[in-house]
Design an enzyme around this catalytic site. Sequence first.
Site, short mmCIF file in Angstrom:
data_model
loop_
_atom_site.label_atom_id
_atom_site.label_comp_id
_atom_site.label_asym_id
_atom_site.label_seq_id
_atom_site.Cartn_x
_atom_site.Cartn_y
_atom_site.Cartn_z
N LYS A 299 0.89 -1.18 0.00
CA LYS A 299 0.00 0.00 0.00
C LYS A 299 0.92 1.22 0.00
CE LYS A 299 -2.13 3.04 1.86
NZ LYS A 299 -1.90 4.43 1.41
N CYS B 203 13.32 10.26 7.59
CA CYS B 203 13.07 9.84 8.98
C CYS B 203 14.32 10.03 9.84
CB CYS B 203 12.60 8.39 9.03
SG CYS B 203 13.65 7.28 8.11
N GLU C 38 9.19 15.46 16.37
CA GLU C 38 9.66 15.34 14.99
C GLU C 38 9.08 16.49 14.16
OE1 GLU C 38 7.93 12.24 12.43
OE2 GLU C 38 9.98 11.74 11.86
P1 NDP Z 1 1.78 8.24 7.71
O1 NDP Z 1 1.86 7.56 9.01
O2 NDP Z 1 0.81 9.32 7.53
O3 NDP Z 1 1.50 7.19 6.54
C1 NDP Z 1 2.31 6.07 6.30
C2 NDP Z 1 1.53 5.08 5.48
O4 NDP Z 1 0.46 4.56 6.28
C3 NDP Z 1 0.87 5.65 4.23
O5 NDP Z 1 0.85 4.71 3.19
C4 NDP Z 1 -0.54 5.92 4.73
O6 NDP Z 1 -1.46 6.01 3.69
C5 NDP Z 1 -0.78 4.71 5.59
N1 NDP Z 1 -1.85 4.84 6.58
C6 NDP Z 1 -2.38 5.97 7.10
N2 NDP Z 1 -3.35 5.67 7.99
C7 NDP Z 1 -3.42 4.31 8.04
C8 NDP Z 1 -4.22 3.39 8.78
N3 NDP Z 1 -5.15 3.80 9.63
N4 NDP Z 1 -4.02 2.07 8.58
C9 NDP Z 1 -3.09 1.63 7.72
N5 NDP Z 1 -2.31 2.47 6.98
C10 NDP Z 1 -2.47 3.79 7.14
O7 NDP Z 1 3.26 8.76 7.39
P2 NDP Z 1 3.74 9.65 6.19
O8 NDP Z 1 3.40 8.97 4.90
O9 NDP Z 1 3.29 11.05 6.40
O10 NDP Z 1 5.32 9.55 6.37
C11 NDP Z 1 6.03 10.36 7.23
C12 NDP Z 1 6.35 9.65 8.53
O11 NDP Z 1 7.04 8.43 8.24
C13 NDP Z 1 7.29 10.43 9.41
O12 NDP Z 1 6.86 10.38 10.74
C14 NDP Z 1 8.62 9.70 9.27
O13 NDP Z 1 9.48 9.86 10.36
C15 NDP Z 1 8.17 8.31 9.10
N6 NDP Z 1 9.21 7.54 8.44
C16 NDP Z 1 9.89 6.59 9.17
C17 NDP Z 1 10.93 5.88 8.60
C18 NDP Z 1 11.66 4.82 9.34
O14 NDP Z 1 12.30 3.98 8.69
N7 NDP Z 1 11.60 4.76 10.65
C19 NDP Z 1 11.35 6.15 7.21
C20 NDP Z 1 10.57 7.16 6.55
C21 NDP Z 1 9.53 7.81 7.15
P3 NDP Z 1 -1.86 7.49 3.13
O15 NDP Z 1 -0.61 8.11 2.64
O16 NDP Z 1 -2.80 7.18 2.05
O17 NDP Z 1 -2.46 8.21 4.29
#
Ligand code: NDP
Length: 494
Positions: free
Chosen positions: A171, A279, A378
Amino acid sequence: MKKMWIGGEFVGSHSEKTFRVVNPATEEILAEVPRGDRNDAADAVEAAAGAFEEWRFMPGVERADLLHHVAAACRHHRTELARLMTQEGGKPLIENLDEVEWVAACFDFYAQVGRDQKGRVIPPVQRDQFNFVVKEPYGVVACIVPWNYPLLLMAWKVAPALAAGNCVVIKPSEYTPLSTLRMAECAFSHLPSGVVNVVTGYGVEAGEPLTTHPKTDLIAFTGSLATGKKVAGLAALGMKKINLELGGNDPFIVCDDVDLDVAVRGAVWAAFLNMGQVCTSAERFYVFESVADTFIQKFVERTRALRIGDPLGPDVDLGPMIAEFQRKKVEDKIEEGRRAGAKVLCGGQRPPGFAKGFYYEPTVLTSVDHTMPLMKEETFGPVAPIMVVKGIEEACRLANDSIYGLGANLYTTSLEHVFYAMERVKAGTFWINDPLTDNDAGPFGGMRASGFGRELGSEGLEAFRDTKHVHLDYKLSSKPYWFPYDWSKARKTE
Ligand code: NDP
């Protein structure tokens, strides 16, 4: 209109609804993409479950060949995939060309690591026996991916998951689904139907049903802490396994024994790479007081020299942020810092001359402290707050004053500082004099609220394998300790 990749074919959503993918540099609509829902998620999980029996028992060499083919296809389509990621995500093309190469390298790495061993043999407790620890795939893995490194963070899940014998449903983020859909077409389509599936849509509508579907065995999630908690809660209700890679608030410590020109270049890159939307971005700086004035002055000079512009163009260091909501979050955070007394040395505004696009100037702040959310939460944006510290003890104490523990950086030439900080700072990765470098062979992940589980390395394969202890007695002999009990054979304890 684009289509999803389910069961080896491109399909629309059951609901026939779509959503728009926008170019963050121009605000133009790039494509309409299916707005997947519960029914689409169920189709994808069923397709993956249906493919599992064949895939899990495929000989290791054959599976490795197919994964190497994924890597080769990525390299063949490198420019096209990189351009697509730049158009949908705003990251400069030069960085996305690197990202595609890292994706290919990850598939090559796990193609081989996946066929290296399937467990171990352990000494038995009795003679005429063999004991094995057998590693097995879980089954169906839901891979939920954010927008900042759409293909890389997908690969860190999909490559080891497939190498371990699982089938996957990906996804992608609603902001960056196009590169993943193109990967399905050009790099996954040679795999047996159902081994890889892609469901596009919103997190709640398409992601959540993937996590709750009874046939999903494991959820590999990268994203924010807030969403991670939600996913973990839902997974717990279904007693599903989860790997969580969540947010970070990485510290960057600069000691007084380094070449400041090198340290400043490394620091500016660690703060502003991909507009700070990494991240492991360096989100807060702790600089020894004896070099602080010079460090800050050089840091501001370097920041002012960064070239903001069209991320597809040459001679560009920084593109736009992903979307208006993310830019607004950064603006609010800086404003809140200003009100609390932080001084903006450069940036702190939208750059002039950009009528369209979610651009923002890289921003350097001083007069900050740990009462400000700027230092404790963050930010995920182009913001570098710098604090002056007396020495390594204070720097490490402040570095640990965070709920997160993803990465940490140290610039020093002192062995004493290296070991003092390395042993104390809570972080899944600790970089010394070279920020943010990943290694396919080394584990990546977070301590504390940054998540649990690891990606990459042998740990990254283990995350996708379950463990079975097999006990084999090859003599088929009765045991003296079975019924009826015989006290004369009981072990003497006195
Ligand atoms: P989100 O948490 O908003 O989304 C991550 C993914 O989860 C997206 O595909 C999103 O879909 C999906 N999602 C959202 N809500 C749900 C749900 N209820 N159930 C299942 N899936 C869901 O993060 P971002 O995309 O905004 O990414 C940024 C964040 O990711 C930052 O906090 C960053 O630090 C973290 N990150 C961590 C990394 C690591 O390796 N530790 C690496 C890179 C980023 P949709 O986009 O459609 O909402």
